[in-house]
Design an enzyme around this catalytic site. Structure first.
Site, PDB file in Angstrom:
ATOM      1  N   CYS A   1     -27.570   5.248  -3.078  1.00  0.00           N
ATOM      2  CA  CYS A   1     -29.220   5.215  -3.136  1.00  0.00           C
ATOM      3  C   CYS A   1     -29.845   5.224  -1.743  1.00  0.00           C
ATOM      4  O   CYS A   1     -30.984   5.670  -1.745  1.00  0.00           O
ATOM      5  CB  CYS A   1     -29.563   3.960  -3.656  1.00  0.00           C
ATOM      6  N   ASP A   2     -29.613   4.435  -1.022  1.00  0.00           N
ATOM      7  CA  ASP A   2     -30.223   4.082   0.303  1.00  0.00           C
ATOM      8  C   ASP A   2     -29.410   4.811   1.889  1.00  0.00           C
ATOM      9  O   ASP A   2     -30.103   4.652   2.700  1.00  0.00           O
ATOM     10  CB  ASP A   2     -30.256   2.526   0.612  1.00  0.00           C
ATOM     11  N   CYS A  45     -26.029  -0.353  -2.708  1.00  0.00           N
ATOM     12  CA  CYS A  45     -25.900   1.088  -2.963  1.00  0.00           C
ATOM     13  C   CYS A  45     -25.896   2.269  -2.092  1.00  0.00           C
ATOM     14  O   CYS A  45     -27.145   2.592  -1.466  1.00  0.00           O
ATOM     15  CB  CYS A  45     -27.011   1.461  -4.067  1.00  0.00           C
TER      16      CYS A  45
END
Ligand code: NAP
Length: 314
Positions: free
Chosen positions: A141-142, A138
């Site tokens: 997300c990261d 992701c």
């Protein structure tokens, strides 16, 4: 178990943001509501360390904390949350029948399917070893954690292209590694990739091995045409090779698209009246928690309207 314990007006399958939001609206709409969340309610966000794109949180929120709050919220509102999976679903007659992993049977007037989708992984041992230690599924997300670093994205579709462009906001350099000599991504995205000086596209390569010590420090790529190995010194590798929607339960029961996603109309109605789908199981495009929550809300409002209209017993 009495009949009252086993029959619900609305049964929700899945405990990500779509399922929990559906439960919030279903209970507040006055329906007896069951949410089947599996053994560890929370869905994909349980694996996300920090979320800072979900509205209402000034500081990043840990995925598990956000989901734990949603669980407490729906419980307070009166939803019955079962730590049980649904393993069988009969949508051929009303009320709909649900079989749980525990062996118990339930019935429901309306069903909301919110079983989600999982980012697909390559499935290699070294990928598994470095998951959460440099290998991620992701970018949204990261990506933030790779400011100034060199990273790579594996895949050739729209997701891989978008992830690559997104990562250029943080990373010093982003390699896009694709297994063929042509990207699958849309023309427009390809043009953007080519115009971005931080992007280098590596065609005809697949990851042979993710390596490093405690954390990822390099990916060995194999040229699929020559067999030659090229080492990429990257501290982040984002796998973007598509998503697999969790539709095993409704295969042959609901209309699915060619990617296996549940087909819905704009009101989240599926091909079976009284059955709605919300979140990543029907979302071929966004795959974001806030969008899942939005479709969960829609699904519950439509399920309430379906019951209110008396259609559940017609
Ligand atoms: P996708 O279109 O299925 O692309 C997956 C990519 O991963 C393909 O390039 C595929 O290679 C590659 N791949 C698959 N398995 C692989 C493996 N084992 N090893 C290496 N590479 C592998 O998936 P997606 O990019 O997630 O997109 C899913 C859907 O959402 C699509 O319909 C897409 O158009 C849509 N979407 C749209 C947008 C947008 O419009 N902005 C953004 C994101 C997603 P091959 O090309 O060789 O098959």
């Amino acid at each position: 178990m009495t009949e009252q314990d086993s029959h619900f007006e609305i049964a929700i399958i899945g405990s990500g943001p779509a399922g929990f939001t559906a439960a919030i609206y279903a209970t507040r709409g006055g329906a007896s509501t069951a949410l089947f969340g599996g053994m560890a309610p929370g869905g994909q966000l349980l694996q996300t360390m920090e979320i800072e794109n979900y509205p209402g949180f000034v500081d990043p929120v840990v995925g598990a904390d956000l989901m734990s709050n949603m669980l407490r919220q729906v419980t307070r509102l009166g939803a019955k949350v079962f730590q049980d999976s649904i393993t069988g679903l009969d949508l051929s007659a009303r009320p709909f029948r649900l079989k749980a992993g525990s062996g118990k049977d339930y019935t429901a007037d309306a069903v909301i399917l919110a079983t989600g989708a999982q980012a697909r992984w390559l499935g290699t041992p070294s990928e598994e070893k470095y998951k959460g230690k440099g290998v991620s599924g992701c970018a949204t997300c990261d990506g933030f954690f790779y400011r100034g670093k060199e990273v790579c994205v594996i895949g050739g579709g729209d997701t891989a292209a978008e992830d690559t462009l997104f990562l250029t906001k943080f990373a010093a350099k982003v390699y896009l590694v694709h297994r063929r000599d042509q990207l699958r991504a849309s023309f427009r995205l390809q043009e953007k990739l080519k115009a971005n000086p931080k992007v280098e596209i590596i065609y005809d390569h697949i990851p042979e091995e993710f390596t490093g010590e405690a954390k990822l420090s390099a990916v060995n790529l194999k040229n699929v045409k020559t067999g030659a190995i090229r080492r990429l010194d990257v501290t982040g590798a984002f796998i973007a090779i598509g998503h697999t929607p969790a539709t095993g339960l409704v295969k042959d029961k609901l209309k699915l698209d060619e990617g296996g996603y549940v087909v819905t109309d704009e009101k989240t109605a599926t091909s079976v009246p009284g059955v709605y789908a919300a979140g990543d199981v029907m979302d071929t495009r966004y795959k974001q928690a806030v969008v899942a929550a939005g479709t969960g809300c829609k699904a519950a409002l439509e399920a309430l309207a379906f019951i209110e209209a008396g259609d559940a017993h017609s």
